[in-house]
Design a protein around this motif. Structure first.
Motif, PDB file in Angstrom:
ATOM      1  N   SER A 103       0.757  -1.066  -0.030  1.00 33.84           N
ATOM      2  CA  SER A 103       0.142  -0.018   0.274  1.00 33.84           C
ATOM      3  C   SER A 103       0.598   1.239   0.214  1.00 33.84           C
ATOM      4  CB  SER A 103      -1.227   0.261   1.580  1.00 33.84           C
ATOM      5  OG  SER A 103      -1.827  -0.940   1.387  1.00 33.84           O
ATOM      6  N   THR A 104       0.550   2.165  -1.025  1.00 27.91           N
ATOM      7  CA  THR A 104       1.287   3.484  -1.497  1.00 27.91           C
ATOM      8  C   THR A 104       1.505   4.181  -0.028  1.00 27.91           C
ATOM      9  OG1 THR A 104       0.228   3.990  -2.941  1.00 27.91           O
ATOM     10  CG2 THR A 104       1.616   2.558  -4.024  1.00 27.91           C
ATOM     11  N   GLU A 105       2.512   4.686  -0.215  1.00 25.45           N
ATOM     12  CA  GLU A 105       2.334   5.872   0.406  1.00 25.45           C
ATOM     13  C   GLU A 105       1.079   7.553   0.070  1.00 25.45           C
ATOM     14  OE1 GLU A 105       5.931   8.313   1.205  1.00 25.45           O
ATOM     15  OE2 GLU A 105       7.089   6.378   2.760  1.00 25.45           O
ATOM     16  N   LEU A 106       1.342   7.543  -1.522  1.00 25.17           N
ATOM     17  CA  LEU A 106       0.294   8.148  -2.353  1.00 25.17           C
ATOM     18  C   LEU A 106      -1.320   7.916  -1.834  1.00 25.17           C
ATOM     19  CD1 LEU A 106       1.925   8.488  -5.483  1.00 25.17           C
ATOM     20  CD2 LEU A 106       1.991   9.980  -4.154  1.00 25.17           C
ATOM     21  N   LEU A 107      -1.497   6.010  -1.789  1.00 29.29           N
ATOM     22  CA  LEU A 107      -2.461   6.101  -1.676  1.00 29.29           C
ATOM     23  C   LEU A 107      -2.830   6.503  -0.116  1.00 29.29           C
ATOM     24  CD1 LEU A 107      -3.613   2.259  -2.631  1.00 29.29           C
ATOM     25  CD2 LEU A 107      -4.820   4.217  -3.497  1.00 29.29           C
ATOM     26  N   THR A 108      -1.894   6.357   1.282  1.00 27.92           N
ATOM     27  CA  THR A 108      -2.682   6.818   2.136  1.00 27.92           C
ATOM     28  C   THR A 108      -2.452   8.235   2.531  1.00 27.92           C
ATOM     29  OG1 THR A 108      -0.737   4.736   2.735  1.00 27.92           O
ATOM     30  CG2 THR A 108      -1.688   7.074   4.341  1.00 27.92           C
ATOM     31  N   ALA A 109      -2.266   8.807   1.822  1.00 31.60           N
ATOM     32  CA  ALA A 109      -2.078  10.627   1.827  1.00 31.60           C
ATOM     33  C   ALA A 109      -3.797  10.840   1.109  1.00 31.60           C
ATOM     34  CB  ALA A 109      -0.775  11.416   0.408  1.00 31.60           C
ATOM     35  N   LEU A 110      -4.146  10.047   0.188  1.00 32.32           N
ATOM     36  CA  LEU A 110      -5.397  10.169  -0.391  1.00 32.32           C
ATOM     37  C   LEU A 110      -6.299   9.616   0.364  1.00 32.32           C
ATOM     38  CD1 LEU A 110      -6.807  11.211  -3.674  1.00 32.32           C
ATOM     39  CD2 LEU A 110      -6.998   8.360  -4.399  1.00 32.32           C
ATOM     40  N   MET A 111      -6.170   8.516   1.076  1.00 29.61           N
ATOM     41  CA  MET A 111      -7.301   8.792   2.277  1.00 29.61           C
ATOM     42  C   MET A 111      -7.519  10.144   3.396  1.00 29.61           C
ATOM     43  SD  MET A 111      -7.482   4.491   2.879  1.00 29.61           S
ATOM     44  CE  MET A 111      -6.437   3.827   2.196  1.00 29.61           C
ATOM     45  N   LYS A 112      -6.477  10.157   3.621  1.00 31.42           N
ATOM     46  CA  LYS A 112      -6.474  11.869   4.767  1.00 31.42           C
ATOM     47  C   LYS A 112      -7.043  12.182   4.253  1.00 31.42           C
ATOM     48  CE  LYS A 112      -1.880   9.529   7.132  1.00 31.42           C
ATOM     49  NZ  LYS A 112      -0.548  10.192   7.895  1.00 31.42           N
ATOM     50  N   ALA A 113      -6.195  13.378   3.098  1.00 30.16           N
ATOM     51  CA  ALA A 113      -6.529  14.132   2.018  1.00 30.16           C
ATOM     52  C   ALA A 113      -8.540  14.048   2.153  1.00 30.16           C
ATOM     53  CB  ALA A 113      -6.354  14.249   0.706  1.00 30.16           C
TER      54      ALA A 113
END
Length: 327
Positions: A246-256
């Protein structure tokens, strides 16, 4: 005088950062138009063009400013009723994740006077497919379909879905949504399955916009208008926990996404353009490395080194003469 980045301008305009000393002129164009101005519907594209360079920096290489702004033009009636600072924040977040607000990958909606960036199911799929995921399957199960799900069964035998014949209306109302990922090595992830009750629970507990709309007697929230699409998105959002990388981009997108639900600024969670570029290069290098392992040995043009067998050396002539005399 130093030049503010677009992200800094949004922070200052939204009141989440103090005004730096000596920069009132740079902030005047944002703070002076903070109140919603209906005539902006005609000039909003010109207003955004003033930040063209910032959007060029924010957007990844595979998405140019022209197609991004083309999608924004369809949103003019909505954006004209939003504050400029929230519009910049929503569009900046959308651009930095490399998504286009076309209604399929992402949308920009108005909640009161604030613009909000909402990534859709296809947006999450796009980010997952920049890593080890080859594709993502998201399907809707309806009343007359044949559907079986046994989460404890081995992969490949855990889920059976045979859609009923006929039109969508003949298949009945939606009962479940499921999603799973295919990896580049041919394996499959576990499936995420959400029934209608679970989707309604997610909506009721986690969507501030839905809660406010219900409290005010309105039915104009995104969950009201596009329930099935948000249901599908909720299933895809749970899929990364079954993806090994699970990439950092997916984590960031969920936070946004969660920040938008809470009515907070979203661009803080969006990656910088350089970070996004590095992620894309790393994903491309990983795919190239996996592909190189599949090359058959017969296609290799460079031969492996082979140890040469040295010929047996003859004894020196002088030594042979000595042996003959002794005989």
């Amino acid at each position: 005088m130093p030049t503010l980045s677009l992200k800094d301008k949004v922070r200052i305009a939204t009141g989440t950062a103090p005004d730096p000393a000596g920069l009132p002129e740079q902030l005047a164009d944002i703070k002076g138009t903070e109140q919603v101005n209906p005539p902006m519907n005609k000039t909003i594209m010109e207003w955004l063009e003033r930040y063209a360079e910032e959007f060029d920096d924010a957007l990844p290489a595979h998405i140019g400013r022209a197609p991004f702004f083309a999608a924004v033009r369809a949103l003019l009636p909505t954006l004209a009723k939003c504050t400029p600072a929230s519009t910049l924040d929503a569009l900046l977040a959308c651009a930095r994740f490399g998504l286009v607000p076309d209604g399929r990958h992402a949308v920009i909606v108005r909640e009161g006077k604030l613009a909000r960036f909402i990534p859709m199911a296809q947006g999450y799929v796009d980010l997952m497919c920049r890593g080890e995921v080859q594709s993502v399957v998201v399907e809707v199960v309806r009343e007359n379909d044949h559907f079986e799900w046994v989460p404890t069964a081995p992969l490949g035998k855990d889920l059976v879905h045979v859609p009923a014949r006929g039109m969508k209306s003949q298949r009945g109302e939606a009962t479940h949504v499921y999603a799973f990922a295919w990896f580049r090595n041919g394996n499959r992830s576990r499936a995420v399955v959400l029934d209608r009750e679970e989707a309604e629970e997610i909506r009721d507990l986690h969507s501030r916009a839905y809660q406010e709309a219900v409290a005010e007697g309105r039915e104009d929230s995104h969950w009201h208008r596009f329930f099935l699409q948000m249901w599908m998105k909720s299933a895809v959002r749970r899929l990364p926990k079954y993806v090994r990388e699970s990439t950092e981009l997916l984590t960031a997108l969920m936070k946004a996404d969660e920040a938008g639900e809470a009515g907070e600024a979203q661009s803080y969670y969006a990656p910088d353009p350089e970070v996004l570029r590095l992620h894309e290069e790393a994903a491309a290098a990983s795919r190239a490395a996996e592909a190189s392992q599949d090359v058959p040995a017969t296609t290799m043009t460079r031969r492996l080194p082979v140890k040469r067998v040295q010929p047996r050396r003859k004894a020196p002539r002088r030594a042979r003469r000595g042996r003959n005399r002794a005989a």
